[in-house]
Write a protein that holds these residues in place. Structure first.
Motif, PDB file in Angstrom:
ATOM      1  N   ILE A 161     126.097  92.956 143.271  1.00  0.00           N
ATOM      2  CA  ILE A 161     127.289  92.145 143.031  1.00  0.00           C
ATOM      3  C   ILE A 161     126.947  90.962 142.133  1.00  0.00           C
ATOM      4  N   ARG A 162     125.832  90.281 142.432  1.00  0.00           N
ATOM      5  CA  ARG A 162     125.426  89.135 141.613  1.00  0.00           C
ATOM      6  C   ARG A 162     125.046  89.557 140.199  1.00  0.00           C
ATOM      7  N   GLU A 163     124.411  90.726 140.060  1.00  0.00           N
ATOM      8  CA  GLU A 163     124.024  91.198 138.732  1.00  0.00           C
ATOM      9  C   GLU A 163     125.250  91.505 137.876  1.00  0.00           C
ATOM     10  N   TRP A 164     126.261  92.121 138.472  1.00  0.00           N
ATOM     11  CA  TRP A 164     127.493  92.396 137.726  1.00  0.00           C
ATOM     12  C   TRP A 164     128.201  91.100 137.358  1.00  0.00           C
ATOM     13  N   ALA A 165     128.200  90.131 138.286  1.00  0.00           N
ATOM     14  CA  ALA A 165     128.819  88.839 137.988  1.00  0.00           C
ATOM     15  C   ALA A 165     128.079  88.149 136.836  1.00  0.00           C
ATOM     16  N   LYS A 166     126.758  88.273 136.812  1.00  0.00           N
ATOM     17  CA  LYS A 166     125.975  87.692 135.719  1.00  0.00           C
ATOM     18  C   LYS A 166     126.346  88.349 134.388  1.00  0.00           C
ATOM     19  N   SER A 167     126.518  89.673 134.394  1.00  0.00           N
ATOM     20  CA  SER A 167     126.916  90.368 133.164  1.00  0.00           C
ATOM     21  C   SER A 167     128.274  89.887 132.676  1.00  0.00           C
ATOM     22  N   TYR A 187     137.022  96.137 132.640  1.00  0.00           N
ATOM     23  CA  TYR A 187     136.085  97.264 132.549  1.00  0.00           C
ATOM     24  C   TYR A 187     134.866  97.049 133.443  1.00  0.00           C
ATOM     25  N   LEU A 188     134.258  95.863 133.358  1.00  0.00           N
ATOM     26  CA  LEU A 188     133.049  95.592 134.139  1.00  0.00           C
ATOM     27  C   LEU A 188     133.335  95.559 135.633  1.00  0.00           C
ATOM     28  N   ASN A 189     134.491  95.073 136.025  1.00  0.00           N
ATOM     29  CA  ASN A 189     134.818  95.040 137.449  1.00  0.00           C
ATOM     30  C   ASN A 189     135.078  96.427 138.008  1.00  0.00           C
ATOM     31  N   VAL A 190     135.730  97.279 137.229  1.00  0.00           N
ATOM     32  CA  VAL A 190     135.931  98.666 137.669  1.00  0.00           C
ATOM     33  C   VAL A 190     134.588  99.370 137.798  1.00  0.00           C
ATOM     34  N   ARG A 191     133.698  99.154 136.812  1.00  0.00           N
ATOM     35  CA  ARG A 191     132.353  99.727 136.894  1.00  0.00           C
ATOM     36  C   ARG A 191     131.596  99.189 138.105  1.00  0.00           C
ATOM     37  N   LEU A 221     143.544  90.411 142.644  1.00  0.00           N
ATOM     38  CA  LEU A 221     144.198  90.693 141.374  1.00  0.00           C
ATOM     39  C   LEU A 221     143.598  89.852 140.256  1.00  0.00           C
ATOM     40  N   ILE A 222     143.197  90.522 139.149  1.00  0.00           N
ATOM     41  CA  ILE A 222     142.701  89.809 137.973  1.00  0.00           C
ATOM     42  C   ILE A 222     143.860  89.668 136.995  1.00  0.00           C
ATOM     43  N   THR A 223     144.073  88.494 136.484  1.00  0.00           N
ATOM     44  CA  THR A 223     145.171  88.310 135.539  1.00  0.00           C
ATOM     45  C   THR A 223     144.681  87.678 134.244  1.00  0.00           C
ATOM     46  N   TYR A 224     145.480  87.853 133.252  1.00  0.00           N
ATOM     47  CA  TYR A 224     145.203  87.276 131.935  1.00  0.00           C
ATOM     48  C   TYR A 224     145.520  85.776 131.915  1.00  0.00           C
ATOM     49  N   THR A 293     132.421  81.252 133.681  1.00  0.00           N
ATOM     50  CA  THR A 293     132.204  80.898 135.074  1.00  0.00           C
ATOM     51  C   THR A 293     133.331  81.411 135.958  1.00  0.00           C
ATOM     52  N   LEU A 294     134.568  81.229 135.516  1.00  0.00           N
ATOM     53  CA  LEU A 294     135.714  81.682 136.308  1.00  0.00           C
ATOM     54  C   LEU A 294     135.761  83.198 136.410  1.00  0.00           C
ATOM     55  N   ASN A 295     135.429  83.868 135.317  1.00  0.00           N
ATOM     56  CA  ASN A 295     135.394  85.329 135.368  1.00  0.00           C
ATOM     57  C   ASN A 295     134.294  85.825 136.302  1.00  0.00           C
ATOM     58  N   ALA A 296     133.144  85.137 136.295  1.00  0.00           N
ATOM     59  CA  ALA A 296     132.067  85.491 137.222  1.00  0.00           C
ATOM     60  C   ALA A 296     132.501  85.252 138.660  1.00  0.00           C
TER      61      ALA A 296
END
Length: 368
Positions: A161-167, A187-191, A221-224, A293-296
């Motif tokens: 989880i932390r590695e994906w957040a870092k990406s 895309y990264l969150n689905v992966r 929910l992720i929003t734009y 940071t917010l996306n992570a």
């Protein structure tokens, strides 16, 4: 803002649905006019209805009726036969361990996965009639999947989880395009969700996976809107997006129905929304770093919701109260872990900016 975004999206979808329906009706009428056979119009409508049922409705019905994913946690209600069955299931699903020989071993020797399966099976057989030992062995096996083991080459769900957040942090901190950020995060969150599920050792069917995607992503929910708010609102208080949750006038849409925290969550400081409203960003901090940071933070939140789904099953996100509880726990864990993610990505945004953000979120963690 999130509520307005959902309403606008719904209206756009409704508009395109009406436009498509209108075109279908026009085509049906033209077919009847050209063929001079009135029934060909209704035949055309029937064919369209069959296609819609087969390709749109039935897949959702099949997903809904798919057996749930196994729960990867112990509880006091499990009987001895159920524990034995769970242990056997864990032995059969060890795909999270690399299927390769141990370091320095001959390729003819059993692989790490095979050796672990044999050892686990023997331990479960020896403790088959001892409920206490059986629980200990199963819990140790579950901990291995979530915490990892370098000797077995297992990264563990928590670290994944932390590695994906870092990406996500590094990709969106570098990018200066909010649309690219949005697509990258989705895309990264689905992966990440797929990777976390596979790291449990089990391989869900496509229907199970789609059902899990739906449950997890509707809970987080992720929003734009967040990316856009940074550009529109400036650098002083970019998260002051209007009335706080719970201040909506009577008759408005239920906040929780669109995955917004309710007034109780906001008042106690457990919601992402309330945390962001308290942050004041000074002008010298680059907006791209804040975006990353917010996306992570969002990615960590989704990761921990996925982990909860694996540990507690679909019931964990099956009702409004359960979703609220899971959200609150996920954002608390995300706040605890986001400083490590920021520090790991300091090479992208600079050490001074990274240290400022680390201190900022540590402060928020202490007050949340």
């Amino acid at each position: 803002m999130k509520r307005n975004l959902i309403i606008i999206t719904g209206l756009i979808v409704l508009f395109f649905a009406l436009m498509l329906t209108g075109n279908i009706l026009i085509i049906g009428e033209k077919i009847a006019t050209v063929t001079h056979l009135w029934w060909t119009e209704y035949l055309f409508y029937g064919i369209i209805a069959v296609i819609v049922m087969y390709y749109l409705v039935l897949p959702f019905v099949h997903i809904y009726r798919t057996p749930p994913f196994p729960v990867l946690s112990l509880n006091d209600q499990l009987s001895l036969p159920q524990l034995q069955q769970m242990g056997a299931s864990l032995v059969s699903h060890c795909n999270f361990i690399p299927d390769k020989p141990a370091a320095g071993e001959d390729s003819a020797q059993p692989t790490l996965r095979t050796m672990h399966q044999q050892q686990l099976k023997q331990q479960l057989t020896d403790a088959a009639d001892d409920e206490t030992r059986l629980r200990y062995i199963i819990q140790h096996e579950l901990d291995l999947r979530f915490s990892g083991n370098p000797e077995l080459g297992v990264l563990g769900i928590n670290r994944r989880i932390r590695e994906w957040a870092k990406s996500v942090f590094m990709v969106t901190a570098i990018s200066q395009n909010s649309k690219v950020d949005t697509l990258s995060v989705i895309y990264l969150n689905v992966r990440m969700i797929s990777d976390i599920i596979n790291a449990s050792g089990f391989r869900p069917s496509n229907r199970q996976l789609m059902r899990m995607y739906g449950s997890i992503l509707t809970t987080a929910l992720i929003t734009y809107a967040i990316s856009e708010s940074l550009t529109i609102s400036g650098s002083v208080s970019p998260f002051d997006m209007g009335d706080a949750p719970g201040d909506m006038p009577d008759g408005d849409m239920d906040a929780d129905a669109v995955d917004m925290p309710d007034a109780a969550d906001a008042a106690e400081g457990f919601s992402l929304y309330s945390v962001l409203r308290r942050i004041r960003i000074p002008g010298f901090v680059v907006s791209a770093a804040i975006d990353g940071t917010l996306n992570a933070l969002m990615t960590l939140r989704i990761g921990y919701i996925t982990r909860t789904y694996l540990q507690q099953g679909a019931d964990a996100v099956s009702s409004i109260s359960n979703k609220r509880r899971v959200r609150r726990h996920a954002i608390k864990e995300a706040l605890l872990n986001v400083p490590a993610v920021i520090a790991a990505g300091s090479s992208v945004i600079g050490k001074r900016t990274a240290q400022f953000l680390v201190n900022l979120f540590r402060k928020e963690t202490a007050t949340a």
